[in-house]
Design an enzyme around this catalytic site. Structure first.
Site, mmCIF file in Angstrom:
data_model
loop_
_atom_site.group_PDB
_atom_site.id
_atom_site.type_symbol
_atom_site.label_atom_id
_atom_site.label_comp_id
_atom_site.label_asym_id
_atom_site.label_seq_id
_atom_site.Cartn_x
_atom_site.Cartn_y
_atom_site.Cartn_z
ATOM 1 N N GLN B 212 14.026 -4.571 1.780
ATOM 2 C CA GLN B 212 12.902 -4.201 0.919
ATOM 3 C C GLN B 212 13.334 -4.105 -0.532
ATOM 4 O O GLN B 212 12.517 -3.835 -1.407
ATOM 5 C CB GLN B 212 12.349 -2.833 1.364
ATOM 6 C CG GLN B 212 11.684 -2.840 2.722
ATOM 7 C CD GLN B 212 11.361 -1.440 3.217
ATOM 8 O OE1 GLN B 212 11.861 -1.013 4.239
ATOM 9 N NE2 GLN B 212 10.534 -0.718 2.497
ATOM 10 N N PHE B 243 9.259 -0.635 7.016
ATOM 11 C CA PHE B 243 8.834 0.770 7.156
ATOM 12 C C PHE B 243 9.748 1.753 6.445
ATOM 13 O O PHE B 243 9.786 2.930 6.786
ATOM 14 C CB PHE B 243 8.701 1.150 8.646
ATOM 15 C CG PHE B 243 8.002 0.113 9.485
ATOM 16 C CD1 PHE B 243 6.668 -0.208 9.241
ATOM 17 C CD2 PHE B 243 8.677 -0.579 10.481
ATOM 18 C CE1 PHE B 243 6.025 -1.180 9.992
ATOM 19 C CE2 PHE B 243 8.042 -1.556 11.233
ATOM 20 C CZ PHE B 243 6.721 -1.858 10.989
ATOM 21 N N GLU B 247 14.966 -0.210 3.072
ATOM 22 C CA GLU B 247 14.943 0.040 1.628
ATOM 23 C C GLU B 247 16.360 0.161 1.093
ATOM 24 O O GLU B 247 16.777 -0.619 0.250
ATOM 25 C CB GLU B 247 14.126 1.306 1.306
ATOM 26 C CG GLU B 247 14.045 1.551 -0.209
ATOM 27 C CD GLU B 247 13.163 2.727 -0.591
ATOM 28 O OE1 GLU B 247 12.400 3.218 0.257
ATOM 29 O OE2 GLU B 247 13.241 3.152 -1.774
ATOM 30 N N ARG B 325 9.554 14.838 -1.928
ATOM 31 C CA ARG B 325 8.204 14.432 -1.525
ATOM 32 C C ARG B 325 7.674 15.341 -0.411
ATOM 33 O O ARG B 325 6.488 15.624 -0.352
ATOM 34 C CB ARG B 325 8.176 12.959 -1.108
ATOM 35 C CG ARG B 325 6.771 12.384 -1.010
ATOM 36 C CD ARG B 325 6.776 10.866 -0.879
ATOM 37 N NE ARG B 325 6.745 10.170 -2.156
ATOM 38 C CZ ARG B 325 5.647 9.856 -2.838
ATOM 39 N NH1 ARG B 325 4.458 10.193 -2.372
ATOM 40 N NH2 ARG B 325 5.703 9.234 -3.990
ATOM 41 N N ARG B 357 8.321 5.291 5.857
ATOM 42 C CA ARG B 357 6.876 5.397 5.591
ATOM 43 C C ARG B 357 6.388 6.849 5.493
ATOM 44 O O ARG B 357 6.315 7.553 6.500
ATOM 45 C CB ARG B 357 6.124 4.693 6.717
ATOM 46 C CG ARG B 357 4.755 4.166 6.344
ATOM 47 C CD ARG B 357 4.219 3.356 7.495
ATOM 48 N NE ARG B 357 3.075 2.538 7.099
ATOM 49 C CZ ARG B 357 2.509 1.645 7.891
ATOM 50 N NH1 ARG B 357 2.967 1.432 9.097
ATOM 51 N NH2 ARG B 357 1.477 0.932 7.475
ATOM 52 N N PHE B 359 8.047 8.997 3.495
ATOM 53 C CA PHE B 359 9.176 9.428 2.665
ATOM 54 C C PHE B 359 9.222 10.948 2.487
ATOM 55 O O PHE B 359 9.243 11.454 1.370
ATOM 56 C CB PHE B 359 9.033 8.741 1.302
ATOM 57 C CG PHE B 359 10.311 8.548 0.544
ATOM 58 C CD1 PHE B 359 11.264 7.641 0.979
ATOM 59 C CD2 PHE B 359 10.570 9.251 -0.629
ATOM 60 C CE1 PHE B 359 12.436 7.435 0.256
ATOM 61 C CE2 PHE B 359 11.751 9.066 -1.353
ATOM 62 C CZ PHE B 359 12.672 8.146 -0.908
ATOM 63 N N THR B 456 8.735 9.021 -7.150
ATOM 64 C CA THR B 456 9.058 10.258 -7.853
ATOM 65 C C THR B 456 10.276 10.069 -8.765
ATOM 66 O O THR B 456 10.525 10.891 -9.627
ATOM 67 C CB THR B 456 9.294 11.424 -6.866
ATOM 68 O OG1 THR B 456 10.269 11.020 -5.908
ATOM 69 C CG2 THR B 456 8.000 11.781 -6.143
ATOM 70 N N ALA B 525 7.194 3.248 -1.480
ATOM 71 C CA ALA B 525 6.299 4.226 -2.102
ATOM 72 C C ALA B 525 4.858 3.710 -2.143
ATOM 73 O O ALA B 525 4.071 4.126 -2.997
ATOM 74 C CB ALA B 525 6.781 4.595 -3.510
ATOM 75 N N GLU B 726 1.581 3.944 2.988
ATOM 76 C CA GLU B 726 2.047 5.163 3.653
ATOM 77 C C GLU B 726 0.960 6.182 4.004
ATOM 78 O O GLU B 726 1.015 6.794 5.068
ATOM 79 C CB GLU B 726 3.082 5.864 2.754
ATOM 80 C CG GLU B 726 4.338 5.071 2.527
ATOM 81 C CD GLU B 726 5.150 5.634 1.365
ATOM 82 O OE1 GLU B 726 4.741 5.433 0.199
ATOM 83 O OE2 GLU B 726 6.171 6.279 1.625
#
Lengths: 501, 779
Positions: B212, B243, B247, B325, B357, B359, B456, B525, B726
């Site tokens: 990702q 998902f 990442e 988060r 997903r 996060f 964030t 995100a 998400e």
């Protein structure tokens, strides 16, 4: 080894015995539409169609190619996603998935498409309609992590309605039929089971004995749905494999008026179909075993001989006091009771060079009240935390014989004999006797905690499932969920219409 | 072949016209098996395959390693340990600690200690088993509770405060103090982690990565090779699911393949078989949340003190953002006038947990919803009334971190769903049903979600694109986003077509490449379309401006006379086809290629003050779930789900609904059948789909309705749409709450029994047992 792969006749005698169909397609043929998602038969990304002649008719079923040796498919028609769309024309299953937005990442999609195509074939050739249950059954072994399944189910429901690009059913392909029947006759002429090959497929018991004699170290394989995990998960290389799945005497189901005899190579799917109307509780249990793809391959004998304490067929056979016919490579046979078969964790009565030929179950016992309950985290394609097979013989409102056989409660499939005793020779509605039986269960079974359930939960379930069975005996059938949708009747009344065997 | 519908109109959502919107750009390739994933690419004859030798201890010093038998195994070409890595050994995404290969120390079971490159994956896998490694075992920390007790953290604790929580708690008429342990989740993308590295003639390398975040793979490959970033090219056409799992953690595979490819001067593939993937890569964090909440007799929340401990694993990975988060979403949709929310980054000797997903958000939202269910039972009201009472609304519009909720989407949306799902009548029917049935019980819950949109980490809120127009009028778009099934490429192509005013069929999408758009942010995100769509729009506008200038000059027309719409170029009185006009522009030496760029405005969070605006906007939604439970076993079925979700002005309603349904089922799986388990040594025992159960088609209810909430985004997002990846995952929490509700029904909702997450049949059985015990004690 010869087989028809899509539209190509393949002959290859250079392959390792345990070389999987998935690897063959991807590594030898460059057919990359078939994916490896797990290599353990749990996700369905590798699903293929396999066509075989059954009484002259071509019939297609699905299998997990990741755990199926390619050589086990000799003489069959193997269909991958590449064959399904012809000259850029999509198969109705493909068309429906596209129109319903049934793919997102797309990795699982070819497997789904083939599972749906198999349902399409089956229903169109018998002119039956497709309902939601049949779609969910067809894709029960296909995992999708993106869509949430709704659009895939819609695709399954609508595939007979899409304007088809082509309508020819695979099963109507005369050329394929002809090729397969040619392969069949050449195979039975050529294969005496004693050739020095690494993968032999004896067609009868005599050939099987000859094959085992010729190759004493050959490992027996039936559906391979468990054995092949040694190869794909633990990277063990098998030398010689002897395939039990085509041995005629072992693949039949026979009702002689007194006994129902089930060949050890009968698949879950065969038995599921056979029991559909005759023994709905048995077919109900079978629908909870593994997935469509695995049920098409896995065999009763494999499940029993494997001796897993969490297998579902052994408790069923224990509940009916099944007899087992064993055959030794020296030609001698013996009959043993399933009650004596399990000796300890993964230990059985089977001698080296001995195998199970069949099981026989008394029809009288099959006619008695029986129930099966399987508790697992997921309804479809999951292994039991606890499974109960119960049978009650009744005379004059008295219980004269009880069998309470469990999976998941000990190192072997096990009968709760003390609990059985507590319920014997008591009146069918004697709740105190039930209570005593439950107390016995708590004293006699000591299940372990593992990834599927805690010891405490297993014990509580064993007790509650006996209560459920007892309620059923007293015509108060408590609801038991399955992979199927909950009926409207249940949602409104809290009761399921019962269907006594 | 029947032509597939390819027309599209933006803003035509909920039209119910099947096929009115473009299908996924790869849909036909998916169903025919022609879509190429990395493992499907042709292999070179000299290609090598990697397997790694894994730690069997959770926390230990390595005393000795003997790899002689590994090296001697047939098919093995190369074996490397940490010292063989030419550049840096650290492959952490943000901070440090993630080593490509362990040195003399291991901190989780499954950590790679050495890597083998062999002529086949099978040979490599067989060879690694022959290693002889001696460990000196140390004590391991395996649970977040232990991390907190031992004060072992991967990063410092952060606290958000508003009002005066301790004082408000003291004076609150009622309080609840409890805790909940929420288990993590395995991504189970169907395509496992994979990378292929091919060395180039300049000492650099091209990496095909299922990632990702190709730009980060590029950066880290350069780092381990000791090369400038520009010598590494990373390409990602598509992933078979991501998902969040691909990442940060996909980079390890790219790096390992690159090191071995450059060493051996040949292509190298690193594909993790499923079991390795499940053991060696991070998952959704477990969280241990303790909570103390004060409220009045009406059920209005007055004070909240939350301590949230994330099980981060052995390194930081992306855990700072994940725990943040979780904290930012501990309010979910509800106003907390006095709050203290502390987030701890617990260090454990387990695989480093990562993005998934939501996060961290789901761990906050489920806490908020659990609190609501418990307040409702405490004050004897329907949980929906407690939700509506506490929902952000006029006068109750500031989050604990100081961001204002500027619109009334949430109360309106909840009200709409309450009506359309017939919530009140169903509640009554369920009460009657439960009173009449001993063996089965039903439960119902409506839960909302309010999810903050923006990374964030502020710097990640940027997107880049590259648009080319060729002389035949065909358009080619590249952007920094990656396609993992979500339909990003389709949406961006739609945006490009709409922005140009041309037919969607003219737009071609292709793989994400670090040499086309540099320094791209991860596709994460939920921001893929927001960032890359805007960047693509910017690029199109640049080209269009040039075309307009040319038209004005060439035809002597006014700026407003130049319009491209419906695939036609209008030049005052005249018009011509797009290809004709493009050809003319080319002949007149107009540049037909442009980059585009976007950075999210208005956002900023002051970490010191723990106040600010971390999010540009919020995406909202709500779900009503109904369940029926077998009281003998705790087994259950979800019987009906109704969802109303806010995607602003939808760009592609079919894709959006696909995201909503898929996320819902994934969220439901997290809280029902998907249970991660670890043994006392720290070994994951759910290491295969045989023992880790994601939902199947039979778990999805037949009555499953998804509708889109009709309102444009009040912020200037791409075509006023809203992010969708998400947020709907947290709608799965409605199933968990409905199960809790069914359990509470056996004690007339006098008490909301603690329910484990996930709510396996076993968990539901014992929650119901607890409610029954409560009822017996009361009577």
């Amino acid at each position: 080894m010869k087989l028809l792969l899509n539209d190509e006749l393949i002959e290859d005698n250079t392959l390792a015995s345990d070389y999987t169909a998935l690897r063959y397609l991807r590594e030898k043929r460059g057919l990359m539409g078939t994916k490896e998602g797990c290599a353990s038969g749990d996700c369905g990304a590798c699903t293929l169609l396999v066509g075989a002649l059954e009484e002259g008719e071509l019939r297609y079923t699905t299998l997990n190619s990741c755990i199926t040796p390619i050589q086990s498919l000799a003489g069959k028609h193997l269909v991958s996603v590449e064959y399904l769309s012809q000259q850029n024309a999509l198969h109705p299953a493909q068309q429906a998935v596209v129109e319903c937005h049934g793919s997102q990442c797309g990795f699982c999609t070819p497997g789904f498409v083939l599972s749906l195509a198999s349902l399409y074939e089956e229903r169109q050739s018998t002119q039956q309609s497709i309902d939601r249950e049949s779609v969910c059954d067809a894709i029960s072994g296909n995992l999708c992590r993106c869509t949430g399944y709704r659009p895939i189910i819609d695709a399954g429901l609508s595939m007979t309605q899409v304007e088809p690009d082509y309508v020819a059913l695979l099963s109507q392909n005369h050329k394929v039929k002809q090729t397969l029947s040619e392969l069949e006759s050449s195979a039975s002429l050529a294969d005496d089971g004693s050739k020095s090959r690494n993968y032999v497929q004896p067609q009868n018991l005599a050939q099987l004995i000859a094959a085992k004699k010729a190759c004493p170290d050959g490992v027996l394989i039936a559906g391979g749905t468990d054995l092949m995990l040694e190869n794909t998960q633990r990277y063990h290389d098998f030398d010689d494999l002897i395939d039990l799945s085509q041995v005629t005497e072992m693949t039949t189901i026979q009702d002689d008026g007194q006994y129902l005899t089930l060949g050890a190579s009968v698949t879950y799917a065969d038995l599921e179909t056979y029991c559909q109307d005759k023994y709905p509780h048995i077919s109900g249990l079978l629908s909870r075993i593994a997935s469509r793809q695995i049920r098409n391959r896995g065999t009763l004998g494999g499940n029993v001989a494997n001796a897993s304490p969490i297998a579902d067929i052994p408790p069923l056979l224990l509940a009916f006091d099944a007899d087992m016919q064993l055959l030794n490579v020296d030609g001698t046979t013996r009959t043993v009771s399933i009650n004596d078969f399990y000796q300890g964790y993964k230990q059985t009565l089977l001698a080296t060079d001995e195998w199970i030929v069949s099981f026989s179950v008394s029809l009288e016992k099959l006619a008695q009240c029986h129930r099966f309950y399987k508790v697992s985290k997921r309804m479809e394609d999951d292994i039991s935390s606890v499974m109960l097979a119960a049978r009650f013989a009744i005379e004059d409102d008295k219980i004269t014989e009880v069998r309470l056989a469990f999976g998941g409660m000990a190192g072997t499939p096990i009968r709760a004999v003390n609990a059985e005793q507590a319920l014997t020779q008591v009146s069918v509605n004697d709740e105190q006797a039930l209570q005593r039986a439950i107390e016995k269960i708590r004293a006699e079974l000591h299940p372990m905690s593992d990834v599927r359930a805690s010891s405490r939960y297993r014990l509580d379930m064993a007790c509650n499932l006996i209560r459920k069975a007892w309620l059923a005996l007293n015509n108060q059938e408590a609801v038991t969920f399955s992979g199927h949708a909950v009926s409207d009747t249940l949602l409104i009344t809290g009761n399921e219409e019962t269907n006594h065997a | 072949m029947r032509k597939l519908p390819q027309d599209f109109t933006l803003g035509d959502k909920n039209a119910g016209q099947k096929g009115a919107l473009p299908i996924h750009e790869s849909a036909i390739k998916h169903v025919t098996g022609q879509a190429v994933y990395i493992d499907d690419m042709p292999e070179w004859p000299n290609e090598l395959h990697i397997a790694t030798g894994k730690s069997t201890e959770a926390h230990a010093d390595i005393v000795s390693i003997n790899l002689d038998k590994v090296r001697a195994y047939p098919g093995v070409v190369d074996v490397i340990v940490q010292a063989d890595i030419p550049g840096e050994v650290d492959v952490s995404p943000v901070l440090s600690g993630d080593l490509l290969l362990a040195g003399n120390f291991v901190h989780y079971i499954g950590q790679s200690i050495f890597a083998v490159a062999a002529t086949s994956l099978r040979a490599a896998k067989q060879a690694v088993e022959l290693a002889e490694i001696v460990y000196q075992v140390r004590e391991a920390t395996l649970l977040p509770q232990q991390s907190l007790a031992r004060q072992e953290f991967v990063l410092p604790t952060h606290t958000i405060q508003s009002g005066d929580a301790p004082a408000a708690m003291k004076s609150a008429p009622r309080t609840i103090q409890s805790e909940m342990y929420i288990k993590g989740q395995e991504h189970f993308y169907l395509e496992g982690q994979i990378s292929v590295a091919v060395p180039n003639e300049d000492g650099g390398v091209q990496v095909f990565a299922s990632s990702q975040h190709p730009a980060e793979v590029q950066k880290l490959v350069a780092r381990v090779l000791g090369l400038p970033v520009g010598q590494v090219l990373v390409e990602t056409r598509r992933m078979g699911g991501g998902f969040g799992g691909k990442e940060s953690q996909a980079a390890v595979l790219g790096c390992m393949a690159a090191v071995l490819a450059v060493r051996n001067r040949c292509p190298v593939k690193y594909r993790m078989p499923r079991q390795d993937d499940m053991v060696q890569t991070g998952k959704r964090h477990d969280f241990w949340n303790t909570y103390h909440v004060g409220f009045n007799e009406a059920g209005e929340i007055l004070a909240a003190e939350y301590d949230m401990v994330g099980k981060c694993g052995c390194t930081a990975d992306l855990s700072d953002g994940v725990v943040d988060r979780a904290m930012f979403h501990a309010d979910n949709a509800y106003f907390l006038p006095n709050a203290r929310i502390s987030g701890y980054r617990g260090k454990t000797h387990t695989v480093s947990n990562t993005a998934f997903r939501g996060f961290g958000g789901p761990k906050g939202v489920i806490l908020a919803e659990n609190v609501i269910e418990e307040i409702a039972c405490s004050v004897g009201k329907d949980a929906l009334d407690i939700r509506k009472l506490n929902c952000y609304q006029a006068g109750k519009d500031t989050t604990p971190y100081g961001q204002k909720i500027n619109d009334d989407v949430l109360p309106t949306l909840i009200e709409e769903l309450e009506l359309s799902s017939d919530y009140r009548a169903r509640r009554k029917a369920i009460q009657t049903f439960n009173a009449q049935n001993r063996f089965v019980k039903k439960g119902l819950a409506l839960t909302p979600v309010k999810f903050g949109i923006s990374f964030t980490s502020k710097h990640l809120n940027q997107g880049g694109a590259l648009v080319h127009v060729y002389t035949d009028g065909s358009v080619h778009i590249n952007h920094g986003g990656t396609e993992m099934g979500q339909g990003l490429f389709t949406k961006v192509a739609q945006i490009v077509a709409k922005a140009f005013g041309i037919d969607y069929q003219r737009v071609n999408v292709s793989s994400t490449r670090t040499d086309k758009v540099p320094n791209a942010s991860p596709t994460a995100a939920s921001a893929g379309t927001d960032l890359n769509g805007m960047a693509a729009l910017d690029a199109v506008n640049t080209i269009k401006d040039r075309l307009r200038d040319f038209a004005i000059e060439h035809y002597g027309i006014q700026p407003d006379d130049f319009v491209i719409s419906d695939d036609l170029v209008r030049l005052g009185e005249e018009s011509m086809s797009f290809p004709e006009f493009i050809k003319l522009a080319y002949m007149n030496r107009v540049s037909l290629s442009s980059t585009g760029f976007y950075k999210t405005p208005k956002i900023g969070y002051d970490r010191k003050a723990a106040k600010g605006r971390p999010f540009l906007y919020f995406a909202n939604g709500a779900a009503v779930s109904e369940v029926i439970v077998d009281t003998f076993t705790g087994e259950y079925k979800v019987t009906q789900v109704d969802i109303l979700h806010d995607v602003g002005d939808s760009i592609n309603a079919e894709l959006d609904i696909g995201q909503i349904e898929g996320a819902f089922v994934q969220g439901m799986g997290w809280l029902t059948s998907e249970e991660l388990s670890w043994d006392e040594k720290g070994r994951i025992t759910t290491n295969s789909p045989a023992n880790y159960k994601i939902p199947t088609s039979a778990d999805v209810p037949e009555k499953f309705t998804v509708k889109l909430f009709e309102r444009a985004n009040s912020e200037e997002s791409i075509y006023r749409s809203k992010a969708v990846g998400e947020p709907p995952l947290m709608l799965g929490i409605s199933v968990w709450c409905a199960l809790k509700d069914a359990c509470a029904s056996v004690c007339d909702h006098q008490f909301s029994p603690p329910l484990a997450a996930p709510a396996t049949p076993e968990a539901v059985y014992y929650a119901m047992q607890a409610a029954r015990d409560y009822q017996e004690a009361r009577l």
